[in-house]
Motif scaffolding. Structure first.
Motif, mmCIF file in Angstrom:
data_model
loop_
_atom_site.group_PDB
_atom_site.id
_atom_site.type_symbol
_atom_site.label_atom_id
_atom_site.label_comp_id
_atom_site.label_asym_id
_atom_site.label_seq_id
_atom_site.Cartn_x
_atom_site.Cartn_y
_atom_site.Cartn_z
ATOM 1 N N VAL A 187 -0.347 -6.198 -4.930
ATOM 2 C CA VAL A 187 -0.596 -7.388 -4.054
ATOM 3 C C VAL A 187 0.388 -8.270 -4.500
ATOM 4 C CG1 VAL A 187 -2.233 -9.318 -3.975
ATOM 5 C CG2 VAL A 187 -3.120 -7.008 -4.664
ATOM 6 N N THR A 188 1.662 -8.235 -3.841
ATOM 7 C CA THR A 188 2.828 -8.939 -3.885
ATOM 8 C C THR A 188 3.303 -9.432 -2.509
ATOM 9 O OG1 THR A 188 4.292 -7.078 -3.456
ATOM 10 C CG2 THR A 188 3.521 -7.348 -5.760
ATOM 11 N N LYS A 189 4.358 -10.471 -2.542
ATOM 12 C CA LYS A 189 4.854 -10.956 -1.443
ATOM 13 C C LYS A 189 5.483 -9.919 -0.691
ATOM 14 C CE LYS A 189 6.877 -14.435 0.806
ATOM 15 N NZ LYS A 189 6.818 -13.867 2.445
ATOM 16 N N GLU A 190 6.118 -8.940 -1.357
ATOM 17 C CA GLU A 190 7.024 -7.952 -0.705
ATOM 18 C C GLU A 190 6.294 -7.366 0.212
ATOM 19 O OE1 GLU A 190 10.163 -4.266 -2.035
ATOM 20 O OE2 GLU A 190 9.253 -5.825 -3.563
ATOM 21 N N ASN A 191 5.044 -6.575 -0.457
ATOM 22 C CA ASN A 191 4.215 -5.557 0.312
ATOM 23 C C ASN A 191 3.393 -6.309 1.307
ATOM 24 O OD1 ASN A 191 4.714 -3.292 -1.090
ATOM 25 N ND2 ASN A 191 3.155 -3.514 -2.411
ATOM 26 N N TYR A 192 2.952 -7.593 1.242
ATOM 27 C CA TYR A 192 2.399 -8.436 2.317
ATOM 28 C C TYR A 192 3.199 -8.539 3.305
ATOM 29 C CZ TYR A 192 0.317 -12.504 4.638
ATOM 30 O OH TYR A 192 -0.239 -13.176 5.677
ATOM 31 N N ASP A 193 4.725 -8.648 3.091
ATOM 32 C CA ASP A 193 5.339 -9.024 4.250
ATOM 33 C C ASP A 193 5.705 -7.551 5.096
ATOM 34 O OD1 ASP A 193 5.867 -11.479 3.846
ATOM 35 O OD2 ASP A 193 7.924 -11.130 2.455
ATOM 36 N N LYS A 194 5.189 -6.481 4.628
ATOM 37 C CA LYS A 194 5.315 -5.356 5.137
ATOM 38 C C LYS A 194 3.997 -4.845 5.697
ATOM 39 C CE LYS A 194 7.887 -2.874 1.546
ATOM 40 N NZ LYS A 194 7.892 -2.005 0.508
ATOM 41 N N ILE A 195 2.994 -5.605 5.827
ATOM 42 C CA ILE A 195 1.866 -5.510 6.872
ATOM 43 C C ILE A 195 2.217 -6.027 8.126
ATOM 44 C CG2 ILE A 195 -0.769 -6.034 6.995
ATOM 45 C CD1 ILE A 195 -0.579 -6.307 3.794
ATOM 46 N N GLU A 196 1.693 -5.200 9.271
ATOM 47 C CA GLU A 196 1.954 -5.505 10.463
ATOM 48 C C GLU A 196 0.642 -5.706 11.343
ATOM 49 O OE1 GLU A 196 5.104 -2.965 12.054
ATOM 50 O OE2 GLU A 196 6.389 -3.674 10.708
ATOM 51 N N SER A 197 0.574 -6.331 12.384
ATOM 52 C CA SER A 197 -0.618 -6.284 13.417
ATOM 53 C C SER A 197 -0.477 -4.778 13.918
ATOM 54 C CB SER A 197 -0.353 -7.176 14.399
ATOM 55 O OG SER A 197 -0.503 -8.523 14.011
ATOM 56 N N GLY A 198 -1.686 -4.242 14.014
ATOM 57 C CA GLY A 198 -1.947 -3.013 14.452
ATOM 58 C C GLY A 198 -1.883 -1.971 13.549
ATOM 59 N N MET A 199 -1.657 -2.037 12.387
ATOM 60 C CA MET A 199 -1.592 -1.302 11.263
ATOM 61 C C MET A 199 -3.027 -0.923 11.093
ATOM 62 S SD MET A 199 0.925 -2.357 8.406
ATOM 63 C CE MET A 199 0.867 -1.135 7.039
ATOM 64 N N SER A 200 -3.394 0.531 10.843
ATOM 65 C CA SER A 200 -4.507 0.917 10.440
ATOM 66 C C SER A 200 -5.029 0.568 9.015
ATOM 67 C CB SER A 200 -4.877 2.451 10.627
ATOM 68 O OG SER A 200 -4.184 2.979 9.666
ATOM 69 N N TYR A 201 -6.539 0.715 8.596
ATOM 70 C CA TYR A 201 -6.948 0.224 7.517
ATOM 71 C C TYR A 201 -6.295 1.106 6.472
ATOM 72 C CZ TYR A 201 -10.156 0.320 3.646
ATOM 73 O OH TYR A 201 -10.879 -0.033 2.278
ATOM 74 N N ASP A 202 -6.265 2.538 6.779
ATOM 75 C CA ASP A 202 -5.725 3.598 5.942
ATOM 76 C C ASP A 202 -4.165 3.211 5.725
ATOM 77 O OD1 ASP A 202 -8.182 4.862 5.710
ATOM 78 O OD2 ASP A 202 -7.562 6.517 7.213
ATOM 79 N N GLU A 203 -3.195 2.871 6.341
ATOM 80 C CA GLU A 203 -2.118 2.430 6.175
ATOM 81 C C GLU A 203 -1.890 1.422 5.357
ATOM 82 O OE1 GLU A 203 0.244 3.583 10.344
ATOM 83 O OE2 GLU A 203 -1.080 1.872 10.333
ATOM 84 N N VAL A 204 -2.669 0.321 5.376
ATOM 85 C CA VAL A 204 -2.790 -0.961 4.508
ATOM 86 C C VAL A 204 -3.152 -0.380 3.114
ATOM 87 C CG1 VAL A 204 -3.810 -3.168 4.024
ATOM 88 C CG2 VAL A 204 -3.158 -2.617 6.438
ATOM 89 N N VAL A 205 -4.111 0.452 2.814
ATOM 90 C CA VAL A 205 -4.694 0.994 1.636
ATOM 91 C C VAL A 205 -3.325 1.669 0.795
ATOM 92 C CG1 VAL A 205 -6.301 2.512 0.390
ATOM 93 C CG2 VAL A 205 -7.149 0.814 1.941
ATOM 94 N N LYS A 206 -2.620 2.464 1.659
ATOM 95 C CA LYS A 206 -1.472 3.174 1.130
ATOM 96 C C LYS A 206 -0.540 2.309 0.703
ATOM 97 C CE LYS A 206 -1.982 7.562 3.755
ATOM 98 N NZ LYS A 206 -1.267 8.278 4.825
ATOM 99 N N LEU A 207 -0.577 1.085 1.425
ATOM 100 C CA LEU A 207 0.512 0.155 0.740
ATOM 101 C C LEU A 207 0.141 -0.603 -0.433
ATOM 102 C CD1 LEU A 207 3.191 -1.101 1.674
ATOM 103 C CD2 LEU A 207 2.016 -2.617 3.129
ATOM 104 N N ILE A 208 -0.978 -1.198 -0.214
ATOM 105 C CA ILE A 208 -1.538 -2.135 -1.270
ATOM 106 C C ILE A 208 -2.657 -1.797 -2.026
ATOM 107 C CG2 ILE A 208 -0.475 -4.188 -0.290
ATOM 108 C CD1 ILE A 208 -3.078 -5.116 0.934
#
Length: 84
Positions: free
Chosen positions: A21-42
């Motif tokens: 849960v960091t600014k760097e990872n938050y900035d990688k989240i984009e509209s249209g990403m799936s739930y699973d993609e977000v979970v892999k990231l954060i």
């Protein structure tokens, strides 16, 4: 004997202190990403709720919070506070 205790304790400490849960990872989240993609990231959220087909999920760590709303399993809205 101490090595058997110290190594697992050290690994738990290191893994527990590595929040995604960091600014760097938050900035990688984009509209249209799936739930699973977000979970892999954060990682997995603290919790999610669903109302009228909109899932609202929240990730927290040491005062930092990321809120994401998903519609049809896609990121539609993000907000954050306290990120480092």
């Amino acid at each position: 004997m101490y090595k058997r205790i110290m190594l697992p304790a050290l690994l738990l400490l290191l893994l527990g202190g590595c929040s995604k849960v960091t600014k760097e990872n938050y900035d990688k989240i984009e509209s249209g990403m799936s739930y699973d993609e977000v979970v892999k990231l954060i990682g997995k959220p603290e919790g999610c709720s669903e109302t009228l087909g909109i899932s609202s999920c929240q990730w927290k760590n040491d005062g930092a919070v990321i809120d994401i709303k998903f519609i049809s399993d896609q990121v539609t809205f993000t907000s954050a506070k306290g990120l480092k």
